[in-house]
Design an enzyme around this catalytic site. Structure first.
Site, mmCIF file in Angstrom:
data_model
loop_
_atom_site.group_PDB
_atom_site.id
_atom_site.type_symbol
_atom_site.label_atom_id
_atom_site.label_comp_id
_atom_site.label_asym_id
_atom_site.label_seq_id
_atom_site.Cartn_x
_atom_site.Cartn_y
_atom_site.Cartn_z
ATOM 1 N N ARG A 106 0.836 -1.107 -0.005
ATOM 2 C CA ARG A 106 0.073 0.067 0.034
ATOM 3 C C ARG A 106 0.777 1.147 -0.058
ATOM 4 N NH1 ARG A 106 -4.011 -1.571 5.025
ATOM 5 N NH2 ARG A 106 -5.089 -3.114 3.741
ATOM 6 N N ARG A 179 -0.877 -27.917 9.638
ATOM 7 C CA ARG A 179 0.045 -27.471 10.608
ATOM 8 C C ARG A 179 -0.708 -27.143 12.037
ATOM 9 N NH1 ARG A 179 5.195 -27.443 10.306
ATOM 10 N NH2 ARG A 179 5.420 -25.518 11.454
ATOM 11 N N ARG A 210 3.982 -14.972 17.009
ATOM 12 C CA ARG A 210 3.483 -13.864 17.361
ATOM 13 C C ARG A 210 2.967 -13.952 18.905
ATOM 14 N NH1 ARG A 210 -2.528 -13.714 14.406
ATOM 15 N NH2 ARG A 210 -3.299 -15.397 15.511
ATOM 16 N N GLU A 236 2.333 -17.477 20.342
ATOM 17 C CA GLU A 236 2.066 -18.760 19.617
ATOM 18 C C GLU A 236 3.352 -19.498 18.752
ATOM 19 O OE1 GLU A 236 -1.005 -17.495 16.597
ATOM 20 O OE2 GLU A 236 -2.321 -16.602 18.089
ATOM 21 N N TYR A 284 -8.545 -23.288 4.512
ATOM 22 C CA TYR A 284 -8.602 -22.490 5.488
ATOM 23 C C TYR A 284 -9.758 -21.229 5.205
ATOM 24 C CZ TYR A 284 -7.508 -18.646 8.679
ATOM 25 O OH TYR A 284 -7.590 -17.669 9.622
HETATM 26 C C1 LIG Z 1 -4.625 -20.017 15.148
HETATM 27 C C2 LIG Z 1 -5.859 -19.246 14.306
HETATM 28 C C3 LIG Z 1 -6.113 -18.256 14.197
HETATM 29 C C4 LIG Z 1 -7.242 -17.611 13.543
HETATM 30 N N1 LIG Z 1 -7.451 -16.136 13.656
HETATM 31 C C5 LIG Z 1 -8.772 -15.937 12.995
HETATM 32 C C6 LIG Z 1 -8.928 -14.479 12.879
HETATM 33 O O1 LIG Z 1 -8.035 -13.625 13.450
HETATM 34 N N2 LIG Z 1 -9.938 -14.064 12.138
HETATM 35 C C7 LIG Z 1 -10.853 -14.688 11.499
HETATM 36 O O2 LIG Z 1 -11.726 -14.502 11.046
HETATM 37 N N3 LIG Z 1 -10.585 -16.360 11.651
HETATM 38 C C8 LIG Z 1 -9.618 -16.792 12.141
HETATM 39 N N4 LIG Z 1 -9.111 -18.131 12.089
HETATM 40 C C9 LIG Z 1 -10.165 -19.025 11.703
HETATM 41 C C10 LIG Z 1 -11.543 -19.416 12.507
HETATM 42 O O3 LIG Z 1 -10.919 -20.244 13.624
HETATM 43 C C11 LIG Z 1 -12.232 -20.368 11.540
HETATM 44 O O4 LIG Z 1 -12.769 -19.677 10.401
HETATM 45 C C12 LIG Z 1 -13.384 -21.034 12.239
HETATM 46 O O5 LIG Z 1 -13.146 -21.524 13.621
HETATM 47 C C13 LIG Z 1 -13.987 -22.027 11.481
HETATM 48 O O6 LIG Z 1 -15.151 -22.577 11.730
HETATM 49 P P1 LIG Z 1 -15.545 -24.125 11.373
HETATM 50 O O7 LIG Z 1 -16.948 -24.200 12.042
HETATM 51 O O8 LIG Z 1 -15.423 -24.481 10.066
HETATM 52 O O9 LIG Z 1 -14.539 -24.890 12.397
HETATM 53 P P2 LIG Z 1 -14.117 -24.949 13.887
HETATM 54 O O10 LIG Z 1 -14.273 -23.796 14.582
HETATM 55 O O11 LIG Z 1 -13.277 -26.009 13.966
HETATM 56 O O12 LIG Z 1 -15.640 -26.082 14.525
HETATM 57 C C14 LIG Z 1 -15.453 -27.373 14.165
HETATM 58 C C15 LIG Z 1 -16.139 -28.016 15.403
HETATM 59 O O13 LIG Z 1 -16.469 -29.481 15.170
HETATM 60 C C16 LIG Z 1 -16.029 -30.005 15.939
HETATM 61 N N5 LIG Z 1 -15.752 -31.524 15.742
HETATM 62 C C17 LIG Z 1 -14.675 -31.937 15.279
HETATM 63 N N6 LIG Z 1 -14.727 -33.358 15.058
HETATM 64 C C18 LIG Z 1 -15.947 -33.736 15.715
HETATM 65 C C19 LIG Z 1 -16.521 -34.950 16.240
HETATM 66 N N7 LIG Z 1 -15.988 -36.315 15.731
HETATM 67 N N8 LIG Z 1 -17.658 -34.926 17.034
HETATM 68 C C20 LIG Z 1 -18.104 -33.904 17.441
HETATM 69 N N9 LIG Z 1 -17.552 -32.503 17.090
HETATM 70 C C21 LIG Z 1 -16.488 -32.597 16.429
HETATM 71 C C22 LIG Z 1 -15.128 -29.424 16.766
HETATM 72 O O14 LIG Z 1 -14.694 -29.580 18.013
HETATM 73 C C23 LIG Z 1 -15.258 -27.845 16.524
HETATM 74 O O15 LIG Z 1 -15.940 -27.281 17.779
HETATM 75 C C24 LIG Z 1 -8.193 -18.584 12.995
HETATM 76 C C25 LIG Z 1 -7.660 -19.820 13.061
HETATM 77 C C26 LIG Z 1 -6.579 -20.417 13.607
HETATM 78 C C27 LIG Z 1 -6.409 -21.780 13.644
#
Ligand SMILES: Cc1cc2nc3c(=O)[nH]c(=O)nc-3n(C[C@H](O)[C@H](O)[C@H](O)COP(=O)(O)OP(=O)(O)OC[C@H]3O[C@@H](n4cnc5c(N)ncnc54)[C@H](O)[C@@H]3O)c2cc1C
Length: 303
Positions: A106, A179, A210, A236, A284
């Site tokens: 930017r 990862r 971070r 982290e 992701y």
């Molecule tokens: C380190 C990190 C930092 C992040 N920072 C940001 C950010 O700053 N801003 C942002 O917008 N996004 C961020 N994200 C991304 C955000 O976390 C995801 O977009 C969001 O959590 C995705 O939702 P989801 O429902 O797909 O998965 P998840 O939130 O992972 O939910 C999946 C759920 O399924 C459950 N599950 C899995 N297997 C089973 C099973 N066999 N039985 C019962 N339950 C089960 C898990 O326990 C979990 O609760 C970050 C991610 C990470 C890893």
């Protein structure tokens, strides 16, 4: 989401710490002024161009060459190299170029990480927001769907599975790679540790990628508006994922993408089950994207 939470005006403006030198992110005029002393967009653009040309890279063969060909050696060395190496656990010259497609630069004084029209954190936190979303809905915690599949499937016409897609199929084609991240959280007896929610450590020597200082997501105050005398920080550490660890970031390289495509073909045959989210789709997603994706899927399946 506004039905379930009021959002504050948090703006993500991470800071990079390279061996004690602090730089603004994403790369912008503040970054270039600190890096080279340039004061105008024209000077900054000329400096980047001069460095790109000096590198003379026309066909980048790896991430290092790709980054240098986009932003030049100085930004690469101080702000990209060490951080990316820590994130992926491999030197940048051994990582594929495709990981970095673009590196937005930017030529304005703008530290706002995102280009989104709206940005914010739910006031009072995500837990409260999710509690409101689940109000009136039966929730069973600590129940593994896969271990109780037959019984749980009987309860539902439709299943939305948000766990790892390979686990659903008993890893029959082999595990997908991720990862992982290890968090080390500390409560410090001081009101202000780093003055910002996120500071990225971009040198290779500092072992963490971070530090998050959580209070700055809510401007250092509790819900009553009181300043807080202590602070919580999380370091982290990026790490290799092994089966049993919490999977965080999918590794979307050719090998894993091909394996995912095979699992996806199996998933498409499961008539009653939708595979959703970052683990179900091996992709992701930021939170806004995963919410949009869920709403989209819900609309489709309600038709
Ligand atoms: C380190 C990190 C930092 C992040 N920072 C940001 C950010 O700053 N801003 C942002 O917008 N996004 C961020 N994200 C991304 C955000 O976390 C995801 O977009 C969001 O959590 C995705 O939702 P989801 O429902 O797909 O998965 P998840 O939130 O992972 O939910 C999946 C759920 O399924 C459950 N599950 C899995 N297997 C089973 C099973 N066999 N039985 C019962 N339950 C089960 C898990 O326990 C979990 O609760 C970050 C991610 C990470 C890893």
């Amino acid at each position: 989401m506004n039905r379930f939470a009021e959002f504050n005006r948090f703006t993500n403006s991470p800071v990079a710490n390279f061996k004690g030198e602090l730089y603004s992110l994403p790369f912008n005029m503040y970054t270039f002024n600190k890096m080279w002393g340039v004061t105008t967009p024209e000077e900054a653009a000329a400096k980047i161009e001069e460095q790109r040309r000096a590198a003379g890279i026309t066909e980048p063969r790896n991430l290092e060459e790709q980054a240098i060909s986009l932003v030049g050696a100085d930004i690469y060395e101080k702000l990209i190299k060490g951080y990316t190496q820590k994130q992926w656990g491999r030197p940048c010259d051994q990582l594929p170029a495709f990981i970095i497609k673009r590196l937005p630069v930017r030529l304005t004084f703008d530290n706002n990480y995102f280009n989104a029209l709206y940005q914010g954190i739910p006031i009072g936190g995500y837990t409260k927001m999710v509690e409101r979303m689940l109000d009136g809905i039966e929730v069973r915690l600590n129940v593994d769907y896969l271990a109780n599949k037959a019984e749980l499937d009987k309860l539902a016409e439709r299943v939305v599975y948000t766990g790892p897609i390979d686990a659903y199929f008993g890893y029959c084609l082999g595990p997908l790679e991720y990862r992982s991240v290890r968090f080390e959280t500390e409560v410090l007896d001081m009101p202000n540790f780093q003055g910002n929610a996120a500071v990225n450590y971009t040198d290779a020597e500092t072992p963490w990628t971070r530090i998050i200082e959580h209070k700055w997501f809510e401007f250092g105050r509790d819900t009553q508006g009181n300043e807080l005398p202590k602070t919580v920080i999380s370091r982290e550490y990026s790490s290799v994922w092994k089966p049993g660890d919490e999977p965080y970031y999918p590794v979307n390289d050719a090998k894993n993408s091909a394996l995912y495509a095979k699992y996806k073909a199996l998933a498409d045959r499961e008539a009653k089950v939708s595979f959703g989210g970052r683990l179900g789709e091996y992709k992701y997603y930021d939170m806004d994207q995963v919410i949009a994706r869920a709403l989209d899927e819900a609309k489709k399946s309600n038709k």
